[in-house]
Design a protein around this motif. Structure first.
Motif, PDB file in Angstrom:
ATOM      1  N   THR A 160       0.806  -1.223   0.000  1.00  0.00           N
ATOM      2  CA  THR A 160       0.000   0.000   0.000  1.00  0.00           C
ATOM      3  C   THR A 160       0.840   1.276   0.000  1.00  0.00           C
ATOM      4  O   THR A 160       0.296   2.370  -0.059  1.00  0.00           O
ATOM      5  CB  THR A 160      -0.962   0.018   1.206  1.00  0.00           C
ATOM      6  OG1 THR A 160      -0.196  -0.084   2.419  1.00  0.00           O
ATOM      7  CG2 THR A 160      -1.952  -1.126   1.148  1.00  0.00           C
ATOM      8  N   LYS A 161       2.160   1.145   0.031  1.00  0.00           N
ATOM      9  CA  LYS A 161       3.048   2.311   0.089  1.00  0.00           C
ATOM     10  C   LYS A 161       2.839   3.249  -1.099  1.00  0.00           C
ATOM     11  O   LYS A 161       2.826   4.464  -0.952  1.00  0.00           O
ATOM     12  CB  LYS A 161       4.507   1.866   0.158  1.00  0.00           C
ATOM     13  CG  LYS A 161       5.470   3.028   0.322  1.00  0.00           C
ATOM     14  CD  LYS A 161       6.899   2.548   0.397  1.00  0.00           C
ATOM     15  CE  LYS A 161       7.910   3.636   0.582  1.00  0.00           C
ATOM     16  NZ  LYS A 161       7.654   4.928   0.004  1.00  0.00           N
ATOM     17  N   GLY A 162       2.647   2.698  -2.291  1.00  0.00           N
ATOM     18  CA  GLY A 162       2.419   3.527  -3.480  1.00  0.00           C
ATOM     19  C   GLY A 162       1.164   4.377  -3.330  1.00  0.00           C
ATOM     20  O   GLY A 162       1.150   5.554  -3.694  1.00  0.00           O
ATOM     21  N   TRP A 218      -3.976 -12.528  -2.201  1.00  0.00           N
ATOM     22  CA  TRP A 218      -4.641 -11.262  -2.493  1.00  0.00           C
ATOM     23  C   TRP A 218      -4.718 -10.329  -1.288  1.00  0.00           C
ATOM     24  O   TRP A 218      -4.822 -10.774  -0.152  1.00  0.00           O
ATOM     25  CB  TRP A 218      -6.074 -11.506  -2.962  1.00  0.00           C
ATOM     26  CG  TRP A 218      -6.205 -12.411  -4.137  1.00  0.00           C
ATOM     27  CD1 TRP A 218      -6.577 -13.728  -4.127  1.00  0.00           C
ATOM     28  CD2 TRP A 218      -5.959 -12.074  -5.501  1.00  0.00           C
ATOM     29  NE1 TRP A 218      -6.588 -14.221  -5.405  1.00  0.00           N
ATOM     30  CE2 TRP A 218      -6.204 -13.230  -6.272  1.00  0.00           C
ATOM     31  CE3 TRP A 218      -5.559 -10.906  -6.146  1.00  0.00           C
ATOM     32  CZ2 TRP A 218      -6.071 -13.266  -7.646  1.00  0.00           C
ATOM     33  CZ3 TRP A 218      -5.421 -10.934  -7.536  1.00  0.00           C
ATOM     34  CH2 TRP A 218      -5.675 -12.089  -8.264  1.00  0.00           C
ATOM     35  N   LEU A 219      -4.723  -9.027  -1.569  1.00  0.00           N
ATOM     36  CA  LEU A 219      -5.024  -7.993  -0.587  1.00  0.00           C
ATOM     37  C   LEU A 219      -6.063  -7.077  -1.222  1.00  0.00           C
ATOM     38  O   LEU A 219      -5.863  -6.575  -2.332  1.00  0.00           O
ATOM     39  CB  LEU A 219      -3.780  -7.179  -0.230  1.00  0.00           C
ATOM     40  CG  LEU A 219      -4.010  -5.927   0.636  1.00  0.00           C
ATOM     41  CD1 LEU A 219      -4.552  -6.314   2.004  1.00  0.00           C
ATOM     42  CD2 LEU A 219      -2.738  -5.120   0.775  1.00  0.00           C
ATOM     43  N   PHE A 233      -9.248  -1.325  -4.421  1.00  0.00           N
ATOM     44  CA  PHE A 233      -7.923  -1.748  -4.858  1.00  0.00           C
ATOM     45  C   PHE A 233      -7.770  -3.228  -4.563  1.00  0.00           C
ATOM     46  O   PHE A 233      -8.156  -3.704  -3.498  1.00  0.00           O
ATOM     47  CB  PHE A 233      -6.820  -0.981  -4.114  1.00  0.00           C
ATOM     48  CG  PHE A 233      -6.832   0.490  -4.395  1.00  0.00           C
ATOM     49  CD1 PHE A 233      -6.123   1.019  -5.463  1.00  0.00           C
ATOM     50  CD2 PHE A 233      -7.586   1.354  -3.611  1.00  0.00           C
ATOM     51  CE1 PHE A 233      -6.150   2.371  -5.732  1.00  0.00           C
ATOM     52  CE2 PHE A 233      -7.616   2.710  -3.872  1.00  0.00           C
ATOM     53  CZ  PHE A 233      -6.897   3.225  -4.938  1.00  0.00           C
ATOM     54  N   LEU A 234      -7.190  -3.938  -5.508  1.00  0.00           N
ATOM     55  CA  LEU A 234      -6.929  -5.363  -5.360  1.00  0.00           C
ATOM     56  C   LEU A 234      -5.492  -5.605  -5.801  1.00  0.00           C
ATOM     57  O   LEU A 234      -5.134  -5.295  -6.938  1.00  0.00           O
ATOM     58  CB  LEU A 234      -7.909  -6.169  -6.223  1.00  0.00           C
ATOM     59  CG  LEU A 234      -7.669  -7.662  -6.349  1.00  0.00           C
ATOM     60  CD1 LEU A 234      -7.809  -8.352  -4.994  1.00  0.00           C
ATOM     61  CD2 LEU A 234      -8.642  -8.275  -7.348  1.00  0.00           C
ATOM     62  N   TRP A 235      -4.677  -6.089  -4.871  1.00  0.00           N
ATOM     63  CA  TRP A 235      -3.284  -6.369  -5.194  1.00  0.00           C
ATOM     64  C   TRP A 235      -3.040  -7.866  -5.182  1.00  0.00           C
ATOM     65  O   TRP A 235      -3.475  -8.575  -4.266  1.00  0.00           O
ATOM     66  CB  TRP A 235      -2.341  -5.735  -4.164  1.00  0.00           C
ATOM     67  CG  TRP A 235      -2.201  -4.260  -4.255  1.00  0.00           C
ATOM     68  CD1 TRP A 235      -1.392  -3.554  -5.104  1.00  0.00           C
ATOM     69  CD2 TRP A 235      -2.862  -3.279  -3.449  1.00  0.00           C
ATOM     70  NE1 TRP A 235      -1.516  -2.212  -4.872  1.00  0.00           N
ATOM     71  CE2 TRP A 235      -2.414  -2.013  -3.862  1.00  0.00           C
ATOM     72  CE3 TRP A 235      -3.802  -3.349  -2.410  1.00  0.00           C
ATOM     73  CZ2 TRP A 235      -2.859  -0.829  -3.287  1.00  0.00           C
ATOM     74  CZ3 TRP A 235      -4.242  -2.183  -1.842  1.00  0.00           C
ATOM     75  CH2 TRP A 235      -3.777  -0.935  -2.270  1.00  0.00           C
ATOM     76  N   LYS A 282       1.364  -6.469  -8.144  1.00  0.00           N
ATOM     77  CA  LYS A 282       0.617  -5.685  -9.137  1.00  0.00           C
ATOM     78  C   LYS A 282      -0.837  -5.528  -8.730  1.00  0.00           C
ATOM     79  O   LYS A 282      -1.437  -6.403  -8.110  1.00  0.00           O
ATOM     80  CB  LYS A 282       0.698  -6.361 -10.497  1.00  0.00           C
ATOM     81  CG  LYS A 282       2.114  -6.439 -11.001  1.00  0.00           C
ATOM     82  CD  LYS A 282       2.149  -6.458 -12.499  1.00  0.00           C
ATOM     83  CE  LYS A 282       3.553  -6.522 -12.884  1.00  0.00           C
ATOM     84  NZ  LYS A 282       4.350  -6.245 -13.617  1.00  0.00           N
ATOM     85  N   GLU A 283      -1.396  -4.396  -9.161  1.00  0.00           N
ATOM     86  CA  GLU A 283      -2.811  -4.130  -8.928  1.00  0.00           C
ATOM     87  C   GLU A 283      -3.623  -4.809 -10.027  1.00  0.00           C
ATOM     88  O   GLU A 283      -3.221  -4.843 -11.191  1.00  0.00           O
ATOM     89  CB  GLU A 283      -3.040  -2.621  -8.964  1.00  0.00           C
ATOM     90  CG  GLU A 283      -4.248  -2.185  -8.217  1.00  0.00           C
ATOM     91  CD  GLU A 283      -4.405  -0.686  -8.204  1.00  0.00           C
ATOM     92  OE1 GLU A 283      -5.539  -0.247  -8.421  1.00  0.00           O
ATOM     93  OE2 GLU A 283      -3.409   0.032  -7.993  1.00  0.00           O
TER      94      GLU A 283
END
Length: 194
Positions: free
Chosen positions: A23-25, A53-54, A77-79, A85-86
């Motif tokens: 989540t830093k970006g 997944w996050l 948002f799904l990483w 990658k998102e």
């Protein structure tokens, strides 16, 4: 008011460092954007977590130097935790338009699962005609969240089970749904973080 940005996560989260890295970006982007704003308040809430997944949702508003005001902004948002990658859950649905809106058949399914028990009548009418959603996955299905304006702001969330969405899902969507169900993703959505 410049609250800038915050991230909400459960106290008992084991892998905080991994979540912060992903989540830093998001945090960096909002910190930079806030510099030109009088009012800037955005929060990111974790919704679901698995080894693969996050999932998080964003809610916020801003009023910036160019005079432009964003009243209430919702985004999901799904990483992919392995690649960092998102991913867009809309890519998992075969029936969606470019502006993240469902086609008529999918909209009908979403409305079938929407509970209007406590919604004021003006909100209900606005929700029934609303066609823009943010989407995020849980272990049970996809949550379609929208905000529409009638005489007030009407925020709503509808969780549609994967079984009801099967006919609308791409192969990538079916594979992702299987991974969420198989891994028993932890639905933080149920942890009172809504």
């Amino acid at each position: 008011m410049r609250d800038v940005a915050s991230i909400t996560m459960p106290k008992d989260l084991d892998d905080v460092d991994a979540v912060v890295a992903l989540t830093k970006g998001w945090l960096d982007d909002h910190m930079a954007a806030s510099l030109a704003c009088l009012h800037y308040r955005y929060s990111l809430t974790l919704r679901s977590l698995s080894s693969q997944w996050l999932v998080a949702t964003q809610l916020g508003s801003s009023e910036c130097g160019d005079g432009e005001s964003t009243p209430s902004d919702i985004e999901s948002f799904l990483w992919n935790r392995a690649s960092g990658k998102e991913v867009s859950p809309w890519d998992w649905l075969a029936e969606s338009a470019p502006a993240n809106t469902p086609g008529p058949a999918l909209q009908a399914i979403i409305m079938k699962f929407t509970r209007f028990d406590s919604a004021p009548s003006d909100c209900r009418e606005a929700i029934e005609s609303n066609a823009e959603y943010v989407v995020w996955p849980t272990s049970r299905g996809l949550v379609f969240e929208g905000m529409v304006y009638s005489s007030r702001a009407c925020l709503f969330e509808t969780e549609v089970p994967y079984e009801a969405l099967r006919q609308f899902m791409t192969k990538a969507g079916l594979d992702a749904a299987a991974s969420f169900q198989h891994e028993k993703a932890r639905d933080l959505y149920d942890d009172g973080l809504q």
